[in-house]
Write a protein that holds these residues in place. Structure first.
Motif, PDB file in Angstrom:
ATOM      1  N   PHE A  11       0.828  -1.215   0.000  1.00 48.29           N
ATOM      2  CA  PHE A  11       0.000   0.000   0.000  1.00 48.29           C
ATOM      3  C   PHE A  11       0.864   1.266   0.000  1.00 48.29           C
ATOM      4  N   LEU A  12       2.017   1.179   0.651  1.00 50.92           N
ATOM      5  CA  LEU A  12       2.934   2.318   0.610  1.00 50.92           C
ATOM      6  C   LEU A  12       3.447   2.537  -0.812  1.00 50.92           C
ATOM      7  N   LYS A  15       0.780   4.196  -2.897  1.00 51.14           N
ATOM      8  CA  LYS A  15       0.733   5.627  -2.574  1.00 51.14           C
ATOM      9  C   LYS A  15       1.862   6.385  -3.267  1.00 51.14           C
ATOM     10  N   THR A  18       1.302   6.539  -7.110  1.00 54.65           N
ATOM     11  CA  THR A  18       0.182   7.436  -7.433  1.00 54.65           C
ATOM     12  C   THR A  18       0.589   8.896  -7.287  1.00 54.65           C
ATOM     13  N   VAL A  19       1.226   9.204  -6.168  1.00 51.52           N
ATOM     14  CA  VAL A  19       1.684  10.578  -5.937  1.00 51.52           C
ATOM     15  C   VAL A  19       2.680  10.995  -7.009  1.00 51.52           C
ATOM     16  N   TYR A 172      10.934  13.395  -1.935  1.00 54.32           N
ATOM     17  CA  TYR A 172      10.284  12.224  -2.545  1.00 54.32           C
ATOM     18  C   TYR A 172      11.296  11.205  -3.070  1.00 54.32           C
TER      19      TYR A 172
END
Length: 549
Positions: A11-12, A15, A18-19, A172
């Motif tokens: 799930f990380l 995320k 997607t970001v 990021y």
């Protein structure tokens, strides 16, 4: 527990990806481009020494004369992906003559700015962008030579736009080696432009956090990757030297980590001037980097016996590098090679026993093969690698090809008496699946440099299956081997008048064909394989590399 961790990382990863997609869509908008345009500096506060970039340059890649180039077609005549990246990072600026026509160079840069002033995926990648800014800053003397006001303004504005992009997005970046590159570019911009002194403050503050997170107490990256050590050292030393030249305060943590890193670099020096091959490293001639450090007056005499959980033993003409480390944490493991208790052995200036090297620059398939335990000079059970690699494409896309499970290396011991140096350690990687603890002892004779080993498999729980063990010793390319008539010894021919004899009490002994990947290509070599089978019993296999008289 590991399943829950995998769900978390899945799930990380979703995320992160997607970001990242949303961000890249936004980067190409006019709104984002306008947000990057801030005050244009008036001039350089000082010009850093371009020599500081020399450790990054591979001299033979791009040696050309600017005066012989048509600037109008310079950016349109490149098709090869790697060449595009190398030209777009502008490291080639260090290879041109300082006497060449600066007007042609300025035109090449202006055309680049016109084509790439807005975000583009291939030219604005973090690692390309940060290298480009560093190269522009360190070669500003030739870029700005006899330049007009209009060029200076466009050049300075482009630097600031790209730096502002890095400032907005460095958090990021998950690859911490690349993050050091990014922060180095930000720090340099704060050193050369008085209007952007805050960049120096921001960059050094964030670099401090990264150093505390990514390096162990000895200054070695927690990835346990020698390539990461060298790459990080180049940028950290560059920042320190530029601070020194600018007469700017050098943060204490930077002085400390550079001092520790230089000791780590001194420690991994090998007799043939190539680096040892552990955990994602390929061969490179490291003596050029030592010459670079010597030119900057760094102390190249201090060493340690253990760095990055690699034990280093030098005795007269024999050198040994022994992996006594557990795997790194998952977030640092994208290049980890599964070789606990593997070793590399040098006799005089000749490398005899090697790990296979890292296949990341050959193909994805070869990269995966090179990470297996069988590609390292150590023991395997049932030809099973000691760690499983993450196969989920989403997780790999976000974090790189990390490991799924872990194990412990323990009971490390070093002893010395009048006859031998002795080092030993154990690992439990095969305990859960096969019920065995593996222990390796290696001794070096002080008298004649003979290498004596003892590999033990100790049964800790009963299992129904019969287990097959393989102890592999990968020979360095160019070394030949012949099995003798008795079957228990192998003659290793190093040079015309130099050879070793390998002997063992193991069940079976063979010479196999293998591959060496440490030179970023597939090279054929030989591998000594000691093998047999065990079931619910302890097993001790002795072996020896002895000078052939």
């Amino acid at each position: 527990m590991f399943k829950l961790k995998n769900v978390y990382f899945y799930f990380l990863a979703v995320k992160i990806i997607t970001v990242d997609l949303i961000r890249k869509f936004y980067f190409k908008s006019n709104l984002y481009f306008r947000s990057l345009k801030t005050k244009v500096p008036e001039q350089f506060y000082f010009y850093p020494n371009p020599f500081l970039l020399s450790s990054f340059i591979r001299n033979k890649n791009f040696s050309f004369k600017i005066n012989e180039i048509d600037a109008n077609i310079f950016w349109d005549s490149i098709n090869d992906k790697e060449e595009k990246e190398n030209l777009n990072n502008f490291y080639w600026l260090n290879l041109i003559s300082r006497k060449d026509d600066s007007l042609i160079l300025q035109k090449i840069i202006l055309l680049w700015i016109d084509k790439n002033k807005k975000y583009k995926d291939e030219t604005w990648k973090n690692t390309i962008l940060s290298k480009r800014i560093i190269s522009w800053i360190l070669n500003a003397d030739i870029i700005l030579n006899n330049s007009e006001k209009n060029f200076k303004e466009k050049f300075f504005q482009s630097i600031i736009i790209q730096i502002n992009h890095l400032k907005k997005n460095f958090k990021y970046e998950n690859n911490l080696t690349k993050k050091i590159e990014i922060l180095s570019a930000i720090i340099l911009s704060g050193l050369v432009f008085k209007e952007y002194e805050d960049n120096f403050i921001l960059g050094t503050r964030e670099l401090k956090k990264l150093v505390e997170d990514f390096f162990d107490n000895d200054g070695f990256p927690l990835s346990r990757n020698i390539y990461d050590l060298v790459q990080c050292s180049k940028f950290l030393i560059l920042v320190r030297e530029c601070c020194k030249e600018a007469q700017e305060y050098i943060p204490d943590y930077l002085e400390d980590i550079v001092e520790k890193i230089v000791i780590c670099l001194n420690s991994i020096k090998t007799p043939n001037n190539n680096n040892p091959l552990f955990n994602g490293a390929n061969e490179f001639k490291i003596n050029d980097f030592y010459n670079y450090l010597s030119g900057l007056d760094y102390n190249l005499s201090l060493t340690k016996k253990i760095i990055g959980q690699i034990c280093i033993l030098n005795n007269k003409k024999v050198s040994l590098f022994f992996d006594i480390g557990s795997p790194p944490k998952k977030k640092y493991s994208s290049n980890y090679q599964s070789g606990p208790l593997s070793f590399e052995y040098y006799n005089d200036e000749d490398k005899i026993i090697t790990n296979c090297g890292y296949g990341n620059k050959i193909s994805k398939k070869i990269e995966q093969i090179s990470r297996l335990t069988s590609a390292q000079s150590t023991l395997t059970l049932n030809d099973t690698s000691v760690t499983k690699l993450e196969k989920n494409k989403l997780i790999n896309s976000a974090f790189g090809s990390s490991i799924k499970d872990s194990f412990k290396v323990f009971d490390f011991n070093f002893e010395e008496n009048k006859n031998f140096f002795s080092i030993s350690a154990k690992h439990n990687a095969y305990e859960n699946d096969f019920g065995y603890i593996f222990k390796r002892i290696i001794k070096i004779s002080k008298k004649n440099g003979d290498l004596i080993g003892e590999d033990s498999l100790n049964s800790v729980k009963s299992t129904k299956m019969k287990n097959t063990y393989n102890i592999r010793f990968h020979l360095y390319p160019g070394i030949s081997a012949v099995q003798t008539m008795g079957g228990k010894t192998i003659l290793i021919q190093i040079q015309k008048n130099k050879s070793l004899m390998f002997s063992t009490n193991g069940d079976n002994l063979l010479i196999e064909k293998s591959i060496f990947l440490g030179k970023n290509k597939i090279i054929n070599n030989f591998c000594i394989n000691v093998f047999g089978s065990i079931k619910n019993t302890n097993k001790k296999i002795e072996w020896e590399f002895k000078k052939n008289k």
